[in-house]
Design a protein around this motif. Structure first.
Motif, mmCIF file in Angstrom:
data_model
loop_
_atom_site.group_PDB
_atom_site.id
_atom_site.type_symbol
_atom_site.label_atom_id
_atom_site.label_comp_id
_atom_site.label_asym_id
_atom_site.label_seq_id
_atom_site.Cartn_x
_atom_site.Cartn_y
_atom_site.Cartn_z
ATOM 1 N N LEU A 28 0.988 -1.401 0.018
ATOM 2 C CA LEU A 28 -0.153 -0.220 -0.177
ATOM 3 C C LEU A 28 0.565 1.049 -0.070
ATOM 4 O O LEU A 28 0.634 2.054 -0.796
ATOM 5 C CB LEU A 28 -0.776 0.312 1.213
ATOM 6 N N GLU A 31 2.228 2.081 -3.234
ATOM 7 C CA GLU A 31 1.721 1.953 -4.542
ATOM 8 C C GLU A 31 1.179 3.400 -4.274
ATOM 9 O O GLU A 31 1.021 4.945 -5.382
ATOM 10 C CB GLU A 31 -0.200 1.886 -4.534
ATOM 11 N N LEU A 32 1.226 3.712 -3.522
ATOM 12 C CA LEU A 32 0.606 5.988 -2.289
ATOM 13 C C LEU A 32 2.108 6.556 -2.770
ATOM 14 O O LEU A 32 2.105 8.097 -3.567
ATOM 15 C CB LEU A 32 0.658 5.803 -0.660
ATOM 16 N N TYR A 123 -5.272 1.903 -2.797
ATOM 17 C CA TYR A 123 -3.638 2.971 -2.549
ATOM 18 C C TYR A 123 -4.963 4.260 -3.001
ATOM 19 O O TYR A 123 -4.773 5.264 -2.001
ATOM 20 C CB TYR A 123 -3.308 3.000 -3.010
ATOM 21 N N ARG A 127 -5.490 8.319 -0.602
ATOM 22 C CA ARG A 127 -5.067 9.386 -0.902
ATOM 23 C C ARG A 127 -5.928 10.412 -1.235
ATOM 24 O O ARG A 127 -5.432 11.135 -0.698
ATOM 25 C CB ARG A 127 -4.194 9.112 -2.601
#
Length: 136
Positions: A28, A31-32, A123, A127
């Motif tokens: 995670l 991905e962020l 993600y 966000r």
């Protein structure tokens, strides 16, 4: 206080990612990071209270490092310390489709909490939550 968690920073908001080993914390975070977040800490996060804020930072030995399962330890530009704005617990079980507000106690302060297992869209949703907040 040190916790088994990964932390990222997006603008000035920190996200503390909790969960058991293999639950997707580093995935995670990666991905962020691919969408503009910075790595504060992977695997272990130091937390301290500063007035009405919880500040997350990285233990010196782990600074600028993140594990990618099957690839190894990767180097990343370190970010932080950062004020925590949100907590996600990947090991807390499935969350409701439209959950009620929940909180997670950190050093005597309640921080907003999202629960549930890792999901492909997580993600992007986190966000947007960090950037825009929750409507209801």
């Amino acid at each position: 206080m040190q916790v088994h968690a990964t932390t990222i920073a997006l603008q000035d908001a920190g996200l503390l990612i909790l969960g058991p080993s293999g639950s997707g914390k580093s995935t995670l975070a990666l991905e962020l990071m691919a969408t503009g977040a910075g790595l504060v800490a992977d695997d272990r996060t130091d937390l301290r209270r500063d007035g009405d804020a919880i500040i997350a930072s990285c233990p010196p030995a782990l600074l600028g490092r993140i594990e990618a399962r099957g690839i190894g330890i990767l180097s990343a530009q370190p970010s932080g310390p950062v004020r925590l704005a949100q907590v996600i617990d990947l090991g807390a079980g499935p969350g409701d489709r439209l959950p009620q507000s929940r909180s997670y106690d950190v050093l005597g302060m309640g921080l907003p909490l999202v629960t549930g297992p890792y999901r492909p869209h997580l993600y992007a949703a986190l966000r947007q939550l960090l950037l825009g907040g929750r409507v209801a």
